[in-house]
Design a protein around this motif. Structure first.
Motif, PDB file in Angstrom:
ATOM      1  N   LYS A   1     155.255  17.856   6.437  1.00  0.00           N
ATOM      2  CA  LYS A   1     154.218  16.950   6.679  1.00  0.00           C
ATOM      3  C   LYS A   1     154.426  16.354   8.262  1.00  0.00           C
ATOM      4  N   GLU A   2     155.501  16.359   8.624  1.00  0.00           N
ATOM      5  CA  GLU A   2     155.923  16.103  10.030  1.00  0.00           C
ATOM      6  C   GLU A   2     155.141  17.112  10.896  1.00  0.00           C
ATOM      7  N   MET A   3     155.478  18.352  10.593  1.00  0.00           N
ATOM      8  CA  MET A   3     154.858  19.223  11.523  1.00  0.00           C
ATOM      9  C   MET A   3     153.461  19.405  11.519  1.00  0.00           C
ATOM     10  N   TRP A   4     152.912  19.173  10.310  1.00  0.00           N
ATOM     11  CA  TRP A   4     151.326  19.291  10.284  1.00  0.00           C
ATOM     12  C   TRP A   4     150.619  18.077  10.767  1.00  0.00           C
ATOM     13  N   HIS A   5     151.298  17.194  11.128  1.00  0.00           N
ATOM     14  CA  HIS A   5     150.914  15.814  11.469  1.00  0.00           C
ATOM     15  C   HIS A   5     150.370  16.001  12.970  1.00  0.00           C
ATOM     16  N   ILE A   6     151.308  16.803  13.691  1.00  0.00           N
ATOM     17  CA  ILE A   6     151.088  17.318  15.125  1.00  0.00           C
ATOM     18  C   ILE A   6     150.227  18.439  15.261  1.00  0.00           C
ATOM     19  N   ALA A   7     150.669  19.729  14.307  1.00  0.00           N
ATOM     20  CA  ALA A   7     150.083  20.963  14.554  1.00  0.00           C
ATOM     21  C   ALA A   7     148.725  20.968  14.159  1.00  0.00           C
ATOM     22  N   GLY A   8     148.356  20.244  12.999  1.00  0.00           N
ATOM     23  CA  GLY A   8     146.896  20.372  12.671  1.00  0.00           C
ATOM     24  C   GLY A   8     145.724  20.153  13.727  1.00  0.00           C
ATOM     25  N   PRO A   9     145.885  18.724  14.153  1.00  0.00           N
ATOM     26  CA  PRO A   9     144.912  18.534  15.302  1.00  0.00           C
ATOM     27  C   PRO A   9     145.035  19.284  16.577  1.00  0.00           C
ATOM     28  N   ALA A  10     146.313  19.684  16.971  1.00  0.00           N
ATOM     29  CA  ALA A  10     146.621  20.521  18.078  1.00  0.00           C
ATOM     30  C   ALA A  10     145.768  21.821  17.952  1.00  0.00           C
ATOM     31  N   ILE A  11     146.062  22.497  16.608  1.00  0.00           N
ATOM     32  CA  ILE A  11     145.316  23.702  16.606  1.00  0.00           C
ATOM     33  C   ILE A  11     143.873  23.707  16.393  1.00  0.00           C
ATOM     34  N   LEU A  12     143.435  22.526  15.892  1.00  0.00           N
ATOM     35  CA  LEU A  12     141.753  22.553  16.070  1.00  0.00           C
ATOM     36  C   LEU A  12     141.369  22.139  17.583  1.00  0.00           C
ATOM     37  N   THR A  13     142.307  21.472  18.441  1.00  0.00           N
ATOM     38  CA  THR A  13     141.778  21.132  19.583  1.00  0.00           C
ATOM     39  C   THR A  13     142.070  22.534  20.587  1.00  0.00           C
ATOM     40  N   ALA A  14     143.019  23.153  20.143  1.00  0.00           N
ATOM     41  CA  ALA A  14     143.122  24.573  20.999  1.00  0.00           C
ATOM     42  C   ALA A  14     141.931  25.381  20.770  1.00  0.00           C
ATOM     43  N   ILE A  15     141.580  25.529  19.202  1.00  0.00           N
ATOM     44  CA  ILE A  15     140.579  26.666  18.910  1.00  0.00           C
ATOM     45  C   ILE A  15     139.131  26.024  19.621  1.00  0.00           C
ATOM     46  N   PHE A  16     139.054  24.735  19.505  1.00  0.00           N
ATOM     47  CA  PHE A  16     137.668  24.247  19.974  1.00  0.00           C
ATOM     48  C   PHE A  16     137.580  24.535  21.454  1.00  0.00           C
ATOM     49  N   GLU A  17     138.551  24.463  22.335  1.00  0.00           N
ATOM     50  CA  GLU A  17     138.586  24.468  23.907  1.00  0.00           C
ATOM     51  C   GLU A  17     138.338  25.924  24.196  1.00  0.00           C
ATOM     52  N   PHE A  18     139.223  26.789  23.201  1.00  0.00           N
ATOM     53  CA  PHE A  18     139.219  28.549  23.693  1.00  0.00           C
ATOM     54  C   PHE A  18     137.828  28.900  23.248  1.00  0.00           C
ATOM     55  N   SER A  19     137.251  28.122  22.300  1.00  0.00           N
ATOM     56  CA  SER A  19     135.950  28.832  21.887  1.00  0.00           C
ATOM     57  C   SER A  19     134.799  28.497  22.624  1.00  0.00           C
ATOM     58  N   ILE A  20     135.069  27.652  23.746  1.00  0.00           N
ATOM     59  CA  ILE A  20     134.174  27.395  24.667  1.00  0.00           C
ATOM     60  C   ILE A  20     133.963  28.943  25.520  1.00  0.00           C
ATOM     61  N   GLY A  21     134.935  29.626  25.763  1.00  0.00           N
ATOM     62  CA  GLY A  21     135.053  30.742  26.546  1.00  0.00           C
ATOM     63  C   GLY A  21     134.438  31.847  25.705  1.00  0.00           C
ATOM     64  N   VAL A  22     134.679  31.795  24.301  1.00  0.00           N
ATOM     65  CA  VAL A  22     134.161  32.659  23.407  1.00  0.00           C
ATOM     66  C   VAL A  22     132.725  32.627  23.175  1.00  0.00           C
ATOM     67  N   VAL A  23     132.111  31.463  23.160  1.00  0.00           N
ATOM     68  CA  VAL A  23     130.640  31.293  22.831  1.00  0.00           C
ATOM     69  C   VAL A  23     130.052  31.737  24.381  1.00  0.00           C
ATOM     70  N   THR A  24     130.689  31.411  25.431  1.00  0.00           N
ATOM     71  CA  THR A  24     130.168  32.246  26.742  1.00  0.00           C
ATOM     72  C   THR A  24     130.108  33.646  26.623  1.00  0.00           C
ATOM     73  N   SER A  25     131.006  34.353  26.160  1.00  0.00           N
ATOM     74  CA  SER A  25     131.311  35.583  26.227  1.00  0.00           C
ATOM     75  C   SER A  25     130.270  36.262  25.150  1.00  0.00           C
ATOM     76  N   ALA A  26     129.765  35.622  24.071  1.00  0.00           N
ATOM     77  CA  ALA A  26     128.946  36.048  22.932  1.00  0.00           C
ATOM     78  C   ALA A  26     127.522  35.889  23.363  1.00  0.00           C
ATOM     79  N   TYR A  27     127.101  34.970  24.284  1.00  0.00           N
ATOM     80  CA  TYR A  27     125.843  34.966  24.759  1.00  0.00           C
ATOM     81  C   TYR A  27     125.670  36.110  25.983  1.00  0.00           C
ATOM     82  N   VAL A  28     126.765  36.026  26.652  1.00  0.00           N
ATOM     83  CA  VAL A  28     126.536  37.103  27.862  1.00  0.00           C
ATOM     84  C   VAL A  28     126.488  38.608  27.343  1.00  0.00           C
ATOM     85  N   GLY A  29     127.275  38.994  26.157  1.00  0.00           N
ATOM     86  CA  GLY A  29     127.287  39.987  25.686  1.00  0.00           C
ATOM     87  C   GLY A  29     126.153  40.675  25.165  1.00  0.00           C
ATOM     88  N   GLN A  30     125.112  39.654  25.023  1.00  0.00           N
ATOM     89  CA  GLN A  30     123.744  40.109  24.500  1.00  0.00           C
ATOM     90  C   GLN A  30     122.994  40.730  25.769  1.00  0.00           C
TER      91      GLN A  30
END
Length: 464
Positions: free
Chosen positions: A11-40
């Motif tokens: 519980k202690e771990m997920w309290h920190i890791a959960g939102p940290a994971i989502l934040t990292a995925i969201f911010e990394f996905s900015i670059g992924v979205v760019t690549s997906a559009y450019v790839g077309q």
């Protein structure tokens, strides 16, 4: 009793890791979205943007993240010592350092095209990448602002705020790409504009949250104290910067090696697609990296070495299990992985071949970043930097070069070398982590808190 202890630590771990994971995925996905559009748009455009993202921005990102890493140590210690008034000063000091670093790195963006040509990259790709790199210079300065704010919020457990802001920012980024690329037809320039706006909107939202009165003790306005002790602040971050840069630049070196192959457009596209999926999964491991770093540093600082060791065991096991599930999913869906990024059959076939190694790579990268988080929490950055040099640059890259060029395995061989280097590093870090004298680490943490706890800084700030 053991189950209760494990549940409590989880519980202690997920309290920190959960939102940290989502934040990292969201911010990394900015670059992924760019690549997906450019790839077309085509394989050359995708290769150019991928090189900028993985080589130029990857190089700068590693340095910026490293130079801002002193904040992770000092903010956590200031909160623990009850010296919240120092958090705002530390954040401003980090802004100065990361801002100057961004200025120093700007010429690399401007000279991207000749740099890539000098590294024997394809001429057409290098030219297009050079233009795109200049257009995304505002993102470089967005990183300089973003890292310090996030460490400031993270140290005070305001992690969900970062998650919400980055999630909204990602949604807005998708909309901006549709407007500038699909609707207005601005091409690569539109992709750059969308990325710049998205990152600065995230920064603006976070800054408004910081100054809106929620942090009356830790944010008291701008202060000249931020210009004091800059040399000591930089010195504190060097070991972490070296450790992080050596890890992030490893992927940069792999992209450069692939760019030297015959038919580099297909090879770079295939490797870049696999790296996007790998780095997506890596964002989850980085959430656990943050969690274990906080948990280990907290428990060592509190003089609880057994609890620190137990936290390492629980976090590594959890991350490894999730990584195993992702690896199996990738192997099952390997022929469909390229669909999001490209419609070029040759690129799709090459990507599917490399995907056989992508699964094991994702599994290893669910363990290795967590062990790096242990190193940050325990203060082993200098030692891990040397391990990274040996495993990645003296072993992994040469093995990849031999397999890729000498044995003509091309991109598959280069990825194999990367996988072998990561495997050796993971094994070494696991042995170190589980053979460590944690009682001794707790004593060293106590000494570190005494030295960097911020008491002298607080006195200096109050005199100002």
């Amino acid at each position: 009793m053991g189950c209760k202890k494990t549940w409590k630590e989880s519980k202690e771990m997920w309290h920190i890791a959960g939102p940290a994971i989502l934040t990292a995925i969201f911010e990394f996905s900015i670059g992924v979205v760019t690549s997906a559009y450019v790839g077309q748009m085509g394989d050359v455009e995708l290769a150019a943007v991928s090189i900028v993202q993985n080589v130029i921005e990857g190089f700068a990102y590693g340095i910026m993240l490293g130079m801002g890493s002193a904040l992770e140590t000092l903010c956590g210690q200031a909160v623990g010592a009850g010296q919240l008034n120092m958090l705002g000063v530390y954040m401003q000091r980090s802004w100065i350092i990361t801002g100057v670093t961004a200025l120093i790195l700007t010429p690399i963006y401007v000279l991207t095209s000749p740099i890539l040509k000098g590294l024997r990259q394809d001429h057409e790709i290098a030219e297009m990448a050079g233009k795109f790199a200049i257009w995304v210079i505002p993102e470089l300065f967005a990183y300089a602002v973003n890292f310090p704010i996030q460490k400031f919020l993270q140290s005070q457990s305001k992690v969900w705020v970062m998650t919400i802001i980055s999630g909204v920012g990602l949604g807005f980024h998708v909309f901006l790409n549709w407007v500038f690329m699909t609707r207005l037809g601005y091409g690569l320039a539109g992709a750059a504009i969308a990325g710049n706006i998205s990152w600065w909107l995230i920064n603006l939202a976070q800054f408004i949250y910081v100054i809106c009165g929620i942090f009356p003790e830790s944010w008291t306005g701008f202060s000249l104290s931020a210009f004091h002790s800059l040399a000591a602040f930089v010195k504190l971050s060097i070991a972490s910067a070296v450790m992080l840069c050596l890890e992030l630049w490893y992927y940069t070196a792999v992209i450069i090696l692939v760019g030297c192959l015959k038919n580099p457009k297909v090879a770079v596209d295939a490797i870049s697609i696999c790296m996007n999926y790998q780095l997506w999964a890596l964002m989850i491991a980085l959430g656990f990296n943050t969690a274990v770093s906080v948990r280990v540093s907290n428990e060592l600082g509190a003089g609880h070495p057994k609890a620190a060791k137990f936290s390492v065991l629980v976090t590594v096991s959890t991350s490894a299990l999730i990584g195993l599930l992702f690896s199996i999913a990738v192997l099952i869906a390997r022929t469909h992985l390229p669909d999001l990024f490209t419609n070029v059959p040759e690129v799709a076939r090459e990507t599917a071949k490399i995907a056989y190694l992508l699964g094991p790579t994702i599994f290893l990268n669910s363990i290795q970043p967590v062990l790096s988080g242990v190193a940050i929490g325990a203060g082993w950055q200098s030692m891990v930097a040397f391990i990274n040099i040996g495993c990645y640059y003296l072993f992994g890259l040469p093995v990849g070069a031999v397999l890729g060029f000498k044995f003509k395995l091309n991109a598959l061989g280069i990825w194999t070398g990367m996988l072998v280097g990561c495997l050796v590093q993971t094994v070494i870090l696991m042995v170190i982590s589980f053979r460590t004298n944690w009682q001794k680490e707790a004593v060293q943490a106590e000494e570190r808190i005494r030295t960097w706890g911020g008491q002298s800084e607080a006195q200096e700030s109050s005199r100002d």
